[in-house]
Design an enzyme around this catalytic site. Structure first.
Site, short mmCIF file in Angstrom:
data_model
loop_
_atom_site.label_atom_id
_atom_site.label_comp_id
_atom_site.label_asym_id
_atom_site.label_seq_id
_atom_site.Cartn_x
_atom_site.Cartn_y
_atom_site.Cartn_z
CB CYS A 1 -9.65 -5.39 -50.18
SG CYS A 1 -8.93 -6.66 -49.10
CG ASP B 1 -8.98 -0.30 -65.27
OD1 ASP B 1 -9.27 -1.47 -65.52
OD2 ASP B 1 -9.23 0.25 -64.19
CB CYS C 1 -3.25 -14.44 -52.74
SG CYS C 1 -3.30 -15.79 -53.94
CB CYS D 1 -9.62 -13.85 -49.48
SG CYS D 1 -11.10 -12.98 -50.06
#
Length: 352
Positions: free
Chosen positions: A240, A133, A193, A197
């Site tokens: 989130c 990452d 999804c 949001c």
């Protein structure tokens, strides 16, 4: 290299603690450079200047390390044992993204990658580089090319076997290994999804505008969050999970096997007043070894004050007022905003 070695790698990955392992090549994501360039050209990366830097490396794994012949992609689950969406109703509490409740995954996954990499060198030779990452590596496209899953409409990786609660790591190697078949997209007509949001961060399916993403706003974004987005943060104070939590593929999610990812005591829905009172030393002590630590006390308390302002709970007024003259100007501004919202809740999001 034979299929036998590939099977041995996958078995060793499982023995090392990974949830899934698949193999691809550095040249397997030819559309990535153009997609990345378009994302940056539209400014959707916001303040994440590192995404615009070294774009040649980020978009082209072969440029990152020309000697690499294969990329071993690995997944490690961190599936929470609760529904993050349930915490959004606890307005006097903060919500920290599930991935950040335990030990920093960068450290945990990298140690596991190095262990697997050392075994590979001892067993088959070659050279390796491991990434988790922090390097210019597009893990999600590479993982999709390897067949670990597909990038869903929320742009995160999805798997039939794992759901979408998992970290990714990669081992680049000079060994020629048989690649796996890329995964097929299986979102169908589902929009769960996209529709959940709070900030409409998805301009279209499979596209993200980070500037509106709550994870970006609470973690990467420096300075005040735009006024029109503050009320939409709710009580989310670090990251989130909405688009992940609502995905129906999570019915296949595997439980996290690594105890270090288990939530620390007090971090699932922590008290907002307690968090607002943290000074730098207390913040560092509370989040030692946690990914939360990297955003620093000021940005974290800024987020806590937005949550306090969104709480509609006047008993938080003294907490917010105590920070109106904080040495950090962004914290002080967030405190004044919170005071205004608590005195006149209908003003939320207006900056009144």
């Amino acid at each position: 290299m034979s299929d036998n070695l590939k099977s041995e790698i996958q078995q060793m990955a499982q023995d090392t603690g990974f949830s899934a392992c698949a193999i691809t090549t550095p040249a397997a994501i030819p559309t990535a450079p153009a997609r990345l360039a378009d994302f940056v050209d539209q400014g959707r990366h916001g303040q994440m200047g590192w995404m615009a830097e070294r774009m040649e490396w980020r978009g082209n794994p072969s440029a990152l390390w020309p000697a690499a012949r294969s990329v071993i992609m690995l997944a490690e689950t961190y599936t929470p044992d609760y529904n993050p969406l349930d915490l959004l109703e606890l307005r006097d509490r903060g919500v920290i993204s599930a991935y950040a409740l335990g030990r920093d995954y960068h450290d945990v996954v990298k140690k596991r990658l190095k262990r697997l990499g050392r075994w590979l060198i001892d067993h088959a030779g070659g050279e390796i580089k491991v990434f988790v990452d922090t390097a210019p590596v597009m893990e999600k496209p590479l993982a999709a090319a390897a067949g670990l899953g597909w990038q869903g409409k929320h742009t995160n990786l999805l798997s039939r076997e794992l759901g979408n609660w998992f970290f990714l790591g990669s081992i680049f190697t000079t060994l020629d290994l048989p690649p796996d078949t890329p995964a097929q997209e299986n979102c169908g007509s589902c929009r769960a999804c996209l529709d959940i949001c709070p900030t409409d961060a998805f301009p279209a399916p499979f596209q993200l505008d980070a500037r509106r993403c709550i994870s970006y706003l609470t973690i990467e974004h420096h300075g005040p969050v735009p006024l029109e987005l503050r009320a939409k943060l709710g009580n989310r104070i670090y990251g989130c999970d909405d688009c992940l939590a609502v995905c129906p593929w999570n019915k296949f999610a595997q439980s996290a096997s690594e105890v270090k990812y288990a939530a620390r005591d007090g971090l699932v829905a922590p008290d907002l007043a307690t968090l607002a009172g943290l000074d730098d030393a207390a913040f560092r002590a509370m989040f030692s070894g946690s990914p939360v630590k990297r955003i620093g006390r000021n940005r974290f308390v800024r987020n806590v004050l937005y949550a306090i302002g969104n709480s509609d709970m006047p008993h938080f007024l003294p907490t917010a007022q105590a920070l109106c003259d904080d040495p950090d100007t962004t914290v002080a501004e967030a405190a004044r905003w919170a005071v205004a919202q608590l005195r006149e809740p209908s003003a939320a999001g207006t900056g009144a």
